[in-house]
Design an enzyme around this catalytic site. Structure first.
Site, PDB file in Angstrom:
ATOM      1  N   ILE A  44       0.740  -1.496   0.139  1.00 19.56           N
ATOM      2  CA  ILE A  44      -0.289  -0.147   0.008  1.00 19.56           C
ATOM      3  C   ILE A  44       0.855   1.484   0.514  1.00 19.56           C
ATOM      4  CG2 ILE A  44      -0.281   0.419   2.732  1.00 19.56           C
ATOM      5  CD1 ILE A  44      -2.994   0.803   2.406  1.00 19.56           C
ATOM      6  N   LYS A  45       2.246   0.841   0.256  1.00 23.18           N
ATOM      7  CA  LYS A  45       3.485   2.241   0.768  1.00 23.18           C
ATOM      8  C   LYS A  45       3.296   2.843  -1.065  1.00 23.18           C
ATOM      9  CE  LYS A  45       3.815   2.279   4.837  1.00 23.18           C
ATOM     10  NZ  LYS A  45       3.476   3.380   6.078  1.00 23.18           N
ATOM     11  N   ASP A  46       2.671   2.136  -2.176  1.00 25.44           N
ATOM     12  CA  ASP A  46       3.170   2.825  -3.268  1.00 25.44           C
ATOM     13  C   ASP A  46       2.268   4.028  -3.584  1.00 25.44           C
ATOM     14  OD1 ASP A  46       4.897   0.805  -3.627  1.00 25.44           O
ATOM     15  OD2 ASP A  46       3.688   0.012  -5.151  1.00 25.44           O
TER      16      ASP A  46
END
Length: 438
Positions: free
Chosen positions: A28-30
Protein backbone atom coordinates in the site's frame (compact mmCIF):
# COMPACT_ATOMS: atom_id res chain seq x y z
CA UNK A 1 -11.37 -6.45 -2.61
CA UNK A 2 -11.57 -10.13 -1.60
CA UNK A 3 -14.07 -11.68 0.80
CA UNK A 4 -12.45 -13.76 3.54
CA UNK A 5 -13.91 -17.07 4.69
CA UNK A 6 -12.08 -19.54 6.92
CA UNK A 7 -10.10 -17.19 9.21
CA UNK A 8 -13.27 -15.20 9.99
CA UNK A 9 -15.81 -18.02 9.78
CA UNK A 10 -17.13 -17.41 13.30
CA UNK A 11 -17.64 -13.66 12.86
CA UNK A 12 -21.27 -12.55 12.47
CA UNK A 13 -20.72 -10.40 9.37
CA UNK A 14 -18.84 -10.44 6.05
CA UNK A 15 -15.19 -9.38 6.10
CA UNK A 16 -13.46 -8.10 2.97
CA UNK A 17 -9.73 -7.59 2.51
CA UNK A 18 -8.44 -4.76 0.38
CA UNK A 19 -5.42 -6.60 -1.00
CA UNK A 20 -2.73 -4.00 -1.65
CA UNK A 21 -0.13 -6.47 -2.89
CA UNK A 22 -1.28 -5.81 -6.47
CA UNK A 23 0.43 -2.41 -6.44
CA UNK A 24 3.69 -2.33 -8.45
CA UNK A 25 5.82 -2.53 -5.30
CA UNK A 26 3.51 -5.10 -3.68
CA UNK A 27 2.39 -2.81 -0.86
CA UNK A 28 0.00 0.00 0.00
CA UNK A 29 3.00 2.31 0.49
CA UNK A 30 3.28 2.80 -3.29
CA UNK A 31 0.31 5.16 -3.08
CA UNK A 32 1.79 7.62 -0.62
CA UNK A 33 5.38 7.27 -1.87
CA UNK A 34 4.46 8.60 -5.30
CA UNK A 35 2.15 11.23 -3.85
CA UNK A 36 4.82 12.58 -1.49
CA UNK A 37 7.37 12.76 -4.32
CA UNK A 38 4.96 14.55 -6.65
CA UNK A 39 4.16 17.11 -3.96
CA UNK A 40 7.88 17.62 -3.25
CA UNK A 41 8.55 18.22 -6.95
CA UNK A 42 5.69 20.67 -7.15
CA UNK A 43 6.98 22.56 -4.11
CA UNK A 44 10.57 22.59 -5.43
CA UNK A 45 11.99 20.49 -2.59
CA UNK A 46 13.89 18.24 -4.99
CA UNK A 47 15.49 19.09 -8.32
CA UNK A 48 16.37 16.84 -11.29
CA UNK A 49 19.17 14.39 -10.44
CA UNK A 50 18.60 14.82 -6.69
CA UNK A 51 18.71 12.24 -3.91
CA UNK A 52 15.68 10.91 -2.03
CA UNK A 53 16.47 10.13 1.61
CA UNK A 54 14.13 8.34 4.00
CA UNK A 55 13.89 6.20 7.10
CA UNK A 56 11.79 3.22 6.07
CA UNK A 57 10.93 -0.32 7.12
CA UNK A 58 11.14 -1.26 3.45
CA UNK A 59 7.77 -0.83 1.78
CA UNK A 60 7.83 2.96 1.52
CA UNK A 61 11.38 2.65 0.25
CA UNK A 62 10.21 0.28 -2.47
CA UNK A 63 7.61 2.77 -3.71
CA UNK A 64 10.12 5.62 -3.62
CA UNK A 65 12.82 3.53 -5.33
CA UNK A 66 10.53 2.64 -8.22
CA UNK A 67 9.42 6.24 -8.65
CA UNK A 68 13.05 7.37 -8.48
CA UNK A 69 14.04 5.06 -11.33
CA UNK A 70 11.31 6.48 -13.55
CA UNK A 71 12.05 10.09 -12.58
CA UNK A 72 15.86 9.89 -12.48
CA UNK A 73 16.62 10.30 -8.76
CA UNK A 74 19.04 8.48 -6.44
CA UNK A 75 17.84 6.89 -3.18
CA UNK A 76 19.38 6.40 0.25
CA UNK A 77 17.31 4.57 2.87
CA UNK A 78 17.95 4.05 6.57
CA UNK A 79 16.18 1.07 8.08
CA UNK A 80 16.30 -0.95 11.30
CA UNK A 81 17.98 -4.25 12.07
CA UNK A 82 14.64 -5.85 13.01
CA UNK A 83 13.31 -5.62 9.46
CA UNK A 84 13.45 -8.72 7.30
CA UNK A 85 16.61 -9.16 5.21
CA UNK A 86 14.41 -9.57 2.14
CA UNK A 87 13.21 -5.97 2.40
CA UNK A 88 16.73 -4.53 2.40
CA UNK A 89 17.82 -6.86 -0.40
CA UNK A 90 14.89 -5.79 -2.57
CA UNK A 91 15.68 -2.10 -2.04
CA UNK A 92 19.29 -2.70 -3.08
CA UNK A 93 18.06 -4.60 -6.14
CA UNK A 94 16.30 -1.39 -7.21
CA UNK A 95 19.56 0.54 -6.94
CA UNK A 96 19.05 2.13 -3.53
CA UNK A 97 21.73 2.47 -0.88
CA UNK A 98 20.52 0.91 2.38
CA UNK A 99 21.91 1.76 5.82
CA UNK A 100 20.88 -0.61 8.64
CA UNK A 101 20.50 1.06 12.04
CA UNK A 102 19.89 -0.43 15.53
CA UNK A 103 16.27 -0.88 16.59
CA UNK A 104 16.67 -0.66 20.34
CA UNK A 105 17.57 3.04 20.62
CA UNK A 106 15.48 6.13 21.32
CA UNK A 107 14.14 8.08 18.30
CA UNK A 108 16.40 11.00 19.31
CA UNK A 109 19.51 8.82 19.42
CA UNK A 110 21.91 9.79 16.58
CA UNK A 111 22.13 6.08 15.66
CA UNK A 112 18.38 5.72 15.12
CA UNK A 113 17.13 5.42 11.56
CA UNK A 114 15.14 8.61 12.05
CA UNK A 115 18.22 10.65 12.94
CA UNK A 116 20.55 8.99 10.42
CA UNK A 117 18.20 9.88 7.57
CA UNK A 118 17.75 13.45 8.89
CA UNK A 119 21.52 13.93 9.13
CA UNK A 120 22.18 12.64 5.62
CA UNK A 121 19.63 15.09 4.23
CA UNK A 122 21.61 17.99 5.70
CA UNK A 123 24.93 16.69 4.37
CA UNK A 124 24.03 15.70 0.80
CA UNK A 125 23.39 18.52 -1.72
CA UNK A 126 20.10 18.53 -3.64
CA UNK A 127 18.60 15.91 -1.35
CA UNK A 128 15.06 15.63 -0.04
CA UNK A 129 14.21 14.06 3.31
CA UNK A 130 10.81 12.46 2.77
CA UNK A 131 9.81 12.08 6.45
CA UNK A 132 6.72 9.94 5.82
CA UNK A 133 5.78 10.26 9.49
CA UNK A 134 5.20 14.02 9.43
CA UNK A 135 4.64 14.48 5.70
CA UNK A 136 0.89 15.13 5.37
CA UNK A 137 0.95 14.12 1.70
CA UNK A 138 1.13 10.61 3.16
CA UNK A 139 -2.40 10.70 4.54
CA UNK A 140 -3.61 12.83 1.64
CA UNK A 141 -2.80 9.98 -0.77
CA UNK A 142 -5.18 7.70 1.11
CA UNK A 143 -7.84 10.40 1.42
CA UNK A 144 -7.74 10.79 -2.36
CA UNK A 145 -7.32 7.12 -3.32
CA UNK A 146 -7.83 4.39 -0.71
CA UNK A 147 -10.89 5.89 0.96
CA UNK A 148 -12.84 6.56 -2.25
CA UNK A 149 -11.95 3.11 -3.61
CA UNK A 150 -13.28 1.33 -0.52
CA UNK A 151 -16.45 3.42 -0.54
CA UNK A 152 -17.05 2.63 -4.21
CA UNK A 153 -16.12 -1.07 -3.97
CA UNK A 154 -18.55 -1.63 -1.09
CA UNK A 155 -21.31 0.53 -2.61
CA UNK A 156 -21.12 2.63 0.54
CA UNK A 157 -22.08 -0.33 2.77
CA UNK A 158 -18.81 -0.49 4.71
CA UNK A 159 -19.37 -0.13 8.46
CA UNK A 160 -15.90 -0.89 9.86
CA UNK A 161 -12.35 -0.22 8.64
CA UNK A 162 -9.51 -2.11 10.36
CA UNK A 163 -5.91 -1.04 9.72
CA UNK A 164 -2.50 -1.83 11.25
CA UNK A 165 -1.24 1.63 12.04
CA UNK A 166 2.31 2.99 11.98
CA UNK A 167 2.89 6.37 10.36
CA UNK A 168 -0.85 7.07 10.59
CA UNK A 169 -1.19 7.92 6.92
CA UNK A 170 -3.32 4.99 5.79
CA UNK A 171 -5.74 4.90 8.71
CA UNK A 172 -6.19 8.65 9.03
CA UNK A 173 -6.45 9.46 5.34
CA UNK A 174 -8.78 6.55 4.58
CA UNK A 175 -10.75 6.93 7.79
CA UNK A 176 -11.22 10.67 7.31
CA UNK A 177 -12.71 10.17 3.85
CA UNK A 178 -15.01 7.34 4.93
CA UNK A 179 -16.28 9.28 7.93
CA UNK A 180 -17.11 12.21 5.68
CA UNK A 181 -19.22 9.80 3.63
CA UNK A 182 -20.78 8.21 6.71
CA UNK A 183 -19.94 9.47 10.23
CA UNK A 184 -21.13 6.18 11.73
CA UNK A 185 -18.31 4.14 10.16
CA UNK A 186 -16.04 2.72 12.84
CA UNK A 187 -12.28 2.98 12.24
CA UNK A 188 -10.21 0.55 14.29
CA UNK A 189 -6.41 0.79 14.49
CA UNK A 190 -4.24 -2.24 15.27
CA UNK A 191 -1.19 -1.60 17.43
CA UNK A 192 1.51 -3.88 18.85
CA UNK A 193 2.87 -4.36 22.35
CA UNK A 194 5.98 -2.21 22.63
CA UNK A 195 4.34 0.71 20.81
CA UNK A 196 2.96 3.78 22.60
CA UNK A 197 0.18 4.55 20.12
CA UNK A 198 -2.74 2.90 21.93
CA UNK A 199 -2.04 4.56 25.28
CA UNK A 200 -1.60 7.93 23.58
CA UNK A 201 -4.92 7.47 21.79
CA UNK A 202 -6.73 6.37 24.96
CA UNK A 203 -5.25 8.96 27.34
CA UNK A 204 -3.46 11.63 25.31
CA UNK A 205 -0.29 10.73 27.21
CA UNK A 206 3.02 9.92 25.52
CA UNK A 207 4.33 7.27 27.90
CA UNK A 208 7.82 6.04 27.04
CA UNK A 209 7.38 3.25 29.60
CA UNK A 210 5.12 1.63 27.01
CA UNK A 211 8.01 1.40 24.57
CA UNK A 212 10.09 -1.75 24.31
CA UNK A 213 11.49 -3.79 21.40
CA UNK A 214 8.95 -5.79 19.44
CA UNK A 215 9.12 -8.17 16.51
CA UNK A 216 6.04 -7.12 14.51
CA UNK A 217 6.99 -5.18 11.37
CA UNK A 218 5.53 -2.18 9.60
CA UNK A 219 3.30 -0.78 12.33
CA UNK A 220 3.47 0.58 15.88
CA UNK A 221 5.59 3.60 16.84
CA UNK A 222 7.73 4.98 19.66
CA UNK A 223 6.61 8.57 18.98
CA UNK A 224 3.54 10.28 17.55
CA UNK A 225 3.84 11.17 13.83
CA UNK A 226 2.10 14.34 12.69
CA UNK A 227 -0.07 12.33 10.31
CA UNK A 228 -2.21 11.25 13.26
CA UNK A 229 -5.62 12.80 13.84
CA UNK A 230 -7.49 11.14 16.70
CA UNK A 231 -10.81 12.33 15.27
CA UNK A 232 -10.42 9.91 12.35
CA UNK A 233 -9.98 6.84 14.61
CA UNK A 234 -12.45 5.24 17.01
CA UNK A 235 -10.42 2.53 18.73
CA UNK A 236 -6.91 1.14 19.12
CA UNK A 237 -6.36 -2.57 19.76
CA UNK A 238 -3.03 -4.23 20.65
CA UNK A 239 -1.98 -7.59 19.20
CA UNK A 240 0.97 -9.73 20.31
CA UNK A 241 3.91 -10.50 18.04
CA UNK A 242 3.03 -14.20 18.17
CA UNK A 243 -0.66 -13.79 17.31
CA UNK A 244 0.15 -11.61 14.29
CA UNK A 245 2.77 -14.02 12.94
CA UNK A 246 0.64 -17.13 13.44
CA UNK A 247 -2.42 -15.50 11.85
CA UNK A 248 -0.43 -14.35 8.80
CA UNK A 249 0.51 -17.97 8.16
CA UNK A 250 -3.13 -19.01 8.61
CA UNK A 251 -4.33 -16.43 6.08
CA UNK A 252 -1.86 -17.74 3.53
CA UNK A 253 -2.73 -21.40 4.12
CA UNK A 254 -6.48 -21.03 4.59
CA UNK A 255 -7.39 -18.12 2.30
CA UNK A 256 -4.74 -18.54 -0.39
CA UNK A 257 -3.54 -14.94 -0.07
CA UNK A 258 0.21 -14.52 0.55
CA UNK A 259 0.31 -11.72 3.13
CA UNK A 260 2.78 -9.92 5.35
CA UNK A 261 3.05 -9.56 9.13
CA UNK A 262 0.62 -6.66 9.50
CA UNK A 263 -2.19 -8.52 7.72
CA UNK A 264 -1.95 -11.26 10.30
CA UNK A 265 -2.08 -8.71 13.10
CA UNK A 266 -5.11 -6.99 11.54
CA UNK A 267 -7.11 -10.23 11.46
CA UNK A 268 -5.92 -11.21 14.94
CA UNK A 269 -7.01 -7.79 16.22
CA UNK A 270 -10.35 -8.01 14.43
CA UNK A 271 -11.00 -11.39 16.02
CA UNK A 272 -10.27 -9.90 19.44
CA UNK A 273 -13.01 -7.34 18.73
CA UNK A 274 -15.54 -9.72 17.15
CA UNK A 275 -18.06 -9.29 20.00
CA UNK A 276 -18.50 -5.67 18.89
CA UNK A 277 -19.77 -6.74 15.46
CA UNK A 278 -23.35 -7.42 14.30
CA UNK A 279 -24.69 -9.48 11.42
CA UNK A 280 -25.56 -6.43 9.31
CA UNK A 281 -22.04 -4.98 9.51
CA UNK A 282 -19.51 -5.04 6.68
CA UNK A 283 -15.86 -5.01 7.68
CA UNK A 284 -13.00 -3.96 5.42
CA UNK A 285 -9.45 -4.81 6.47
CA UNK A 286 -6.26 -3.67 4.75
CA UNK A 287 -3.73 -6.30 3.70
CA UNK A 288 -0.77 -3.94 3.47
CA UNK A 289 1.98 -5.98 1.86
CA UNK A 290 3.13 -9.26 0.36
CA UNK A 291 4.33 -12.38 2.16
CA UNK A 292 7.49 -12.54 0.05
CA UNK A 293 8.92 -9.82 2.31
CA UNK A 294 8.80 -12.26 5.25
CA UNK A 295 9.99 -15.58 3.83
CA UNK A 296 13.02 -15.53 6.13
CA UNK A 297 10.90 -14.72 9.18
CA UNK A 298 7.26 -15.61 9.78
CA UNK A 299 7.28 -18.14 6.93
CA UNK A 300 10.46 -19.76 8.23
CA UNK A 301 9.72 -22.56 10.72
CA UNK A 302 13.11 -22.25 12.40
CA UNK A 303 12.60 -18.51 13.01
CA UNK A 304 9.13 -19.15 14.40
CA UNK A 305 10.33 -21.98 16.62
CA UNK A 306 13.18 -19.92 18.06
CA UNK A 307 10.65 -17.32 19.25
CA UNK A 308 8.14 -19.79 20.58
CA UNK A 309 5.62 -18.87 17.87
CA UNK A 310 5.35 -22.31 16.29
CA UNK A 311 2.79 -24.73 17.65
CA UNK A 312 4.72 -27.97 18.08
CA UNK A 313 2.58 -31.08 18.58
CA UNK A 314 4.47 -33.91 16.90
CA UNK A 315 7.99 -35.01 16.05
CA UNK A 316 7.30 -33.85 12.49
CA UNK A 317 6.51 -30.33 13.74
CA UNK A 318 9.66 -30.21 15.80
CA UNK A 319 11.87 -31.49 12.98
CA UNK A 320 10.31 -28.91 10.63
CA UNK A 321 11.06 -26.12 13.07
CA UNK A 322 14.65 -27.17 13.66
CA UNK A 323 15.35 -27.52 9.95
CA UNK A 324 17.67 -29.97 8.26
CA UNK A 325 20.63 -30.73 10.51
CA UNK A 326 23.47 -33.03 9.57
CA UNK A 327 23.28 -36.32 11.46
CA UNK A 328 26.81 -37.07 12.64
CA UNK A 329 27.54 -40.81 12.80
CA UNK A 330 30.56 -43.02 13.29
CA UNK A 331 31.38 -46.43 11.83
CA UNK A 332 31.74 -49.47 14.10
CA UNK A 333 35.28 -50.02 12.84
CA UNK A 334 36.40 -46.45 13.62
CA UNK A 335 38.55 -45.72 16.66
CA UNK A 336 37.03 -44.32 19.85
CA UNK A 337 39.34 -41.32 19.38
CA UNK A 338 37.52 -40.60 16.10
CA UNK A 339 34.17 -40.56 17.92
CA UNK A 340 35.60 -38.24 20.59
CA UNK A 341 36.90 -35.88 17.91
CA UNK A 342 33.43 -35.76 16.30
CA UNK A 343 31.84 -34.89 19.65
CA UNK A 344 34.30 -32.07 20.16
CA UNK A 345 34.05 -30.76 16.60
CA UNK A 346 30.25 -30.64 16.50
CA UNK A 347 29.66 -30.01 20.23
CA UNK A 348 27.39 -33.02 20.61
CA UNK A 349 26.90 -35.56 23.42
CA UNK A 350 26.06 -38.69 21.45
CA UNK A 351 27.06 -40.17 18.10
CA UNK A 352 25.02 -42.99 16.55
CA UNK A 353 27.08 -45.99 15.42
CA UNK A 354 26.62 -47.39 11.89
CA UNK A 355 27.41 -50.66 10.16
CA UNK A 356 26.33 -51.33 6.58
CA UNK A 357 24.05 -48.23 6.74
CA UNK A 358 22.23 -49.64 9.75
CA UNK A 359 22.14 -48.10 13.25
CA UNK A 360 23.76 -50.59 15.61
CA UNK A 361 24.36 -48.51 18.71
CA UNK A 362 25.53 -45.18 20.08
CA UNK A 363 28.57 -43.75 21.83
CA UNK A 364 27.96 -41.05 24.41
CA UNK A 365 30.08 -38.56 26.33
CA UNK A 366 29.00 -39.98 29.67
CA UNK A 367 29.63 -43.56 28.57
CA UNK A 368 33.09 -42.75 27.20
CA UNK A 369 33.95 -40.83 30.36
CA UNK A 370 33.26 -43.94 32.47
CA UNK A 371 35.30 -46.09 30.07
CA UNK A 372 38.24 -43.67 30.26
CA UNK A 373 38.33 -44.06 34.02
CA UNK A 374 38.24 -47.85 33.75
CA UNK A 375 40.45 -48.22 30.65
CA UNK A 376 42.90 -45.32 30.14
CA UNK A 377 43.84 -46.43 26.60
CA UNK A 378 40.21 -46.80 25.47
CA UNK A 379 40.84 -44.13 22.80
CA UNK A 380 42.64 -46.81 20.78
CA UNK A 381 39.73 -49.27 20.93
CA UNK A 382 37.28 -49.74 18.09
CA UNK A 383 33.89 -48.08 18.51
CA UNK A 384 32.25 -51.51 18.31
CA UNK A 385 33.97 -52.43 21.61
CA UNK A 386 32.42 -49.55 23.60
CA UNK A 387 29.12 -48.81 21.88
CA UNK A 388 25.93 -48.71 23.92
CA UNK A 389 22.41 -49.81 23.03
CA UNK A 390 21.07 -48.05 19.92
CA UNK A 391 18.96 -44.94 20.35
CA UNK A 392 15.20 -45.54 20.20
CA UNK A 393 13.44 -44.77 16.92
CA UNK A 394 10.02 -43.12 16.79
CA UNK A 395 7.56 -42.32 14.02
CA UNK A 396 7.43 -38.78 12.62
CA UNK A 397 3.80 -38.44 13.77
CA UNK A 398 4.54 -39.35 17.38
CA UNK A 399 2.99 -36.83 19.77
CA UNK A 400 5.57 -34.63 21.46
CA UNK A 401 4.33 -35.43 24.96
CA UNK A 402 5.03 -39.14 24.36
CA UNK A 403 8.73 -38.52 23.87
CA UNK A 404 9.26 -38.43 27.63
CA UNK A 405 8.80 -42.21 27.53
CA UNK A 406 11.94 -42.51 25.41
CA UNK A 407 14.20 -39.85 26.91
CA UNK A 408 15.70 -41.03 30.19
CA UNK A 409 19.05 -41.57 31.93
CA UNK A 410 19.99 -44.21 29.38
CA UNK A 411 18.78 -42.33 26.29
CA UNK A 412 19.69 -38.69 25.77
CA UNK A 413 18.23 -38.59 22.27
CA UNK A 414 15.88 -40.30 19.83
CA UNK A 415 16.01 -41.01 16.10
CA UNK A 416 13.28 -40.67 13.49
CA UNK A 417 13.18 -41.33 9.75
CA UNK A 418 11.59 -38.80 7.39
CA UNK A 419 9.78 -39.60 4.15
CA UNK A 420 13.04 -39.62 2.21
CA UNK A 421 14.45 -42.32 4.47
CA UNK A 422 16.95 -39.97 6.11
CA UNK A 423 17.54 -40.17 9.85
CA UNK A 424 16.97 -37.14 12.07
CA UNK A 425 18.07 -36.87 15.67
CA UNK A 426 16.28 -35.08 18.51
CA UNK A 427 18.14 -34.50 21.75
CA UNK A 428 16.60 -34.02 25.18
CA UNK A 429 17.52 -30.32 24.89
CA UNK A 430 15.54 -29.98 21.64
CA UNK A 431 12.51 -31.53 23.33
CA UNK A 432 12.82 -29.53 26.56
CA UNK A 433 13.20 -26.35 24.53
CA UNK A 434 10.04 -27.13 22.56
CA UNK A 435 8.09 -27.72 25.79
CA UNK A 436 9.40 -24.52 27.37
CA UNK A 437 8.25 -22.44 24.37
CA UNK A 438 4.91 -24.17 24.05
Amino acid sequence: MVRLHKVVADLPCPVYAKVETFNPGNSIKDRMALKMLEVAEKEGKIKPGGTIIEGTSGNTGMGLAMAAIVKGYKCIFATTDKQSKEKADILRAFGAEVIVCPTNVEPEDPRSYYQVSRRLATEIPNSWYVNQYDNLANRQAHYEQTGPEIWKQTDGRVTHLVVASGTGGTIVGTGKYLKEMNPNIQVWAIDTYGSLLKKWFDTGEIDMNEVHPYISEGFGEDFIPENYDRNAIDHFEKVTDKDGAVMARRITKEEGIFVGYSAGSVIAGLRQLKDKLKKDDMVVVIFHDHGSRYVGKIYNDEWMLERGFLEVRTVRDLIGGLGRRRLVTVDEDAKVSDAMDLMKKYDIEQVPVMKDRMMTGVVTQSGLFKKLIEIPDVRDYNVADVKEKALPEVDMDTALDRLTHYINKENGAILTKDESGEYNILTKYDILDAFSKG
